[in-house]
Design an enzyme around this catalytic site. Structure first.
Site, PDB file in Angstrom:
ATOM      1  N   ASP A 183      56.084  53.747  40.635  1.00  0.00           N
ATOM      2  CA  ASP A 183      55.339  53.610  39.387  1.00  0.00           C
ATOM      3  C   ASP A 183      55.707  54.728  38.407  1.00  0.00           C
ATOM      4  O   ASP A 183      55.519  55.907  38.706  1.00  0.00           O
ATOM      5  CB  ASP A 183      53.840  53.665  39.756  1.00  0.00           C
ATOM      6  CG  ASP A 183      52.945  53.182  38.654  1.00  0.00           C
ATOM      7  OD1 ASP A 183      53.419  53.020  37.523  1.00  0.00           O
ATOM      8  OD2 ASP A 183      51.748  52.971  38.932  1.00  0.00           O
ATOM      9  N   ASP A 220      48.467  47.051  33.184  1.00  0.00           N
ATOM     10  CA  ASP A 220      47.596  46.722  34.322  1.00  0.00           C
ATOM     11  C   ASP A 220      46.679  45.536  34.045  1.00  0.00           C
ATOM     12  O   ASP A 220      46.077  45.446  32.974  1.00  0.00           O
ATOM     13  CB  ASP A 220      46.713  47.927  34.667  1.00  0.00           C
ATOM     14  CG  ASP A 220      47.517  49.042  35.291  1.00  0.00           C
ATOM     15  OD1 ASP A 220      48.764  48.984  35.252  1.00  0.00           O
ATOM     16  OD2 ASP A 220      46.891  49.967  35.821  1.00  0.00           O
TER      17      ASP A 220
HETATM   18  C1  GLA Z   1      49.270  52.206  37.460  1.00  0.00           C
HETATM   19  C2  GLA Z   1      49.713  50.882  38.066  1.00  0.00           C
HETATM   20  C3  GLA Z   1      48.586  50.298  38.893  1.00  0.00           C
HETATM   21  C4  GLA Z   1      48.190  51.287  39.982  1.00  0.00           C
HETATM   22  C5  GLA Z   1      47.825  52.624  39.358  1.00  0.00           C
HETATM   23  C6  GLA Z   1      47.623  53.698  40.408  1.00  0.00           C
HETATM   24  O1  GLA Z   1      48.243  52.053  36.549  1.00  0.00           O
HETATM   25  O2  GLA Z   1      50.096  49.990  37.058  1.00  0.00           O
HETATM   26  O3  GLA Z   1      48.965  49.073  39.465  1.00  0.00           O
HETATM   27  O4  GLA Z   1      49.259  51.428  40.872  1.00  0.00           O
HETATM   28  O5  GLA Z   1      48.854  53.088  38.494  1.00  0.00           O
HETATM   29  O6  GLA Z   1      47.364  54.944  39.843  1.00  0.00           O
END
Ligand code: GLA
Length: 524
Positions: free
Chosen positions: A282, A344
């Site tokens: 990520d 997200d």
């Molecule tokens: C980002 C990702 C999420 C999750 C969070 C964890 O926002 O897009 O899917 O993994 O980080 O901190």
């Protein structure tokens, strides 16, 4: 008149002065004089032995406080507030460009200033209240580390994994920072006992917040929620399942835990040693150090992709950088098996609908082993109704999206099970031809999508994106199936449909779906 006693007069004077000082020290004026302007680091314990550090720059001007939160992304987040009667309050300022696709979630901070420190209360993104202490720091301490050079770009070979979209469970949507060893074990138990694993849900993926610090040799160490990662992986494997983990190319993950920056090869080896089968990687804090260009992002992701391949353990590689620089065009080249295409998801109709229906134009970039990932499922988390969750499952399946359940598998209602475990819908998602879904026709708020399947049949979804019941119609011959006779199954009602002549019409509930599988030949 009697003169006051000289000594007594002096005592009174001194007492008054002393009292004044005391009052002054407690008064708003005293606080106003303690200029909060400068750099601050706020330490908030995460409750797992780790501490989250957030950096601020504040400016005090009379009662007004302005400033920025630093280090979260490429752009500092502005804050503003007040310091009144010794009480400090500030909150993030909504950006001018907040839109549904860039939703704004306000963060606020309240507290007091004393002895050079700020005691602040804030919330995490789940609205849980957290208490922390901020102390002064330097500008240098707020800056991200210097970039490390990126490798020369070249194409990595296909690792041969996930020929159909990966399916399983991920901890983030339901548990976020509360995931621990026991939760992961019980989720592995539940995915087997409910029958989900038999339907293809085999990855049990730990998302952010498992990390502590690095040891003296630089090896990443899990925090106290995960006392023995190898033993946990062994347990998950003993159930016939696979296990996934999470990291970031930046120094910090999105929840501000330890990332893999500068330790890519070492971390890949550690994961392989534990028996990890899947890595979600990520972008997070790497955004503050690298540009959002294909060159930089491809280099960052290639670095870890190469490190994973060098372990010679089959590890699914899941890119998470929210679709920047059209990742669907080059994700495969970094060894990527899937790539997030958006920000997200939230457990709300608006979020799921916007994300899901924005995927059609890039649907042609999915192919066996390489999938667009519009984020994990929210089915069963309670923020949408059953029609909306059926839309979520149907749409993700037509998109050939990874099916990562994001709910608590230990306590599913029958309705949730009936949605996540609809084998006919799953078989559309997992169709081996992996042909792209397309828009067949649109009638006001109704969108009709179709996807050709490997056996010559066609999956058709009639989606009502509106808030009132609506009807949708398509002509049978628009499906381009051979002949004039069709066999039609309604995949949510689990019953055959007798095809009416010429076209099909259905009334669809608000935010709902009718999902059909249509094959050439006579209905039974
Ligand atoms: C980002 C990702 C999420 C999750 C969070 C964890 O926002 O897009 O899917 O993994 O980080 O901190």
């Amino acid at each position: 008149m009697r003169k006051p006693h000289r000594l007594l007069g002096n005592v009174t004077l001194w007492s008054v002065l002393f009292l004044c000082c005391l009052v002054l020290q407690q008064s708003p004026l005293a606080h106003a004089q303690s200029d909060l302007s400068g750099y601050w680091v706020l330490h908030v314990p995460n409750g797992d032995g780790t501490v989250r550090d957030t950096y601020f720059e504040l400016k005090e001007d009379g009662e007004s406080i302005t400033g920025t939160i630093l280090g979260r992304g490429p752009n500092p987040i502005p804050v503003s507030g007040t310091l009144k009667d010794g009480k400090l309050h500030f909150a993030t300022v909504p950006p001018a460009n907040a839109t549904p696709s860039r939703p704004f979630r306000q963060m606020s901070y309240e507290g007091t200033y004393q002895d050079g420190k700020l005691s602040l209360q804030t919330q995490n993104f789940r609205r849980e209240t957290l208490q922390g202490v901020a102390e002064r720091t330097t500008r240098e301490a707020t800056l991200p580390p210097a970039r490390l050079p990126l490798p020369a770009l070249h194409d990595l070979p296909d690792n041969g994994l996930v020929r159909t979209p990966p399916m399983g469970w991920n901890s983030w949507n339901k548990f976020a920072g509360k995931v621990d060893d026991a939760a992961v074990r019980s989720m592995a138990d539940a995915i087997v006992s409910t029958g989900m694993s038999k339907l293809g849900y085999i990855y049990i993926n730990i998302d952010d917040t498992w990390q502590d610090k690095r040891d003296a040799e630089g090896n990443i160490v899990p925090n106290r929620k995960f006392p023995d990662m190898k033993a946990l992986a062994d347990y998950v494997h003993s159930k016939g399942l696979k296990i996934g983990i999470y990291s970031s190319p930046g120094p910090k993950t999105c929840a501000l835990y330890e990332g893999s920056f500068g330790h890519e090869v070492q971390d890949a080896k550690t994961y392989a040693g534990w028996g990890i089968d899947y890595l979600k990687y990520d972008l997070c804090s790497a955004r503050t150090m690298y540009n959002s260009t294909q060159d930089d992002l491809q280099g960052l992701y290639q670095k870890m992709g190469e490190a994973l391949q060098e372990t010679h353990r089959p590890i699914v590689y899941s890119l998470c950088q929210y679709g920047e620089a059209d990742v669907w065009k080059w994700g495969t080249r970094t060894g990527g098996n899937l790539w997030r295409t958006t920000g997200d998801i939230r457990d709300e109709w608006e979020s799921m609908d916007r994300i899901g229906f924005s995927q059609l134009e890039i649907a042609s970039y999915t192919r066996p082993g390489h999938w667009n990932d519009p984020d994990m499922l929210e089915i069963g988390n309670g923020g949408m109704n059953a029609d909306e969750y059926r839309t979520h499952m149907s749409l993700w399946s037509l998109l050939a999206a990874p099916l990562m359940a994001g709910n608590d598998l230990r306590s599913m209602t029958d309705e949730t099970k009936s949605i996540l475990m609809n084998a006919d819908v799953i078989s559309i998602d997992q169709d081996t031809a992996a042909k792209p879904v397309q828009l067949l026709t649109q009638q006001e708020k109704v969108e009709i999508l179709d996807r050709p399947l490997h056996d010559g049949s066609v999956a058709v979804g009639l989606f009502n994106r509106g808030d009132t019941p609506a009807s949708g119609t398509f002509a049978w011959d628009s499906l381009k199936l051979p002949g004039k006779k069709f066999k039609v199954m309604d995949l949510w009602k689990h019953e055959p449909v007798t095809p009416s002549a010429g076209s099909f019409t259905a009334t669809i509930p608000p935010h709902g779906v009718v999902l059909l599988k249509v094959s050439a030949g006579h209905a039974k």
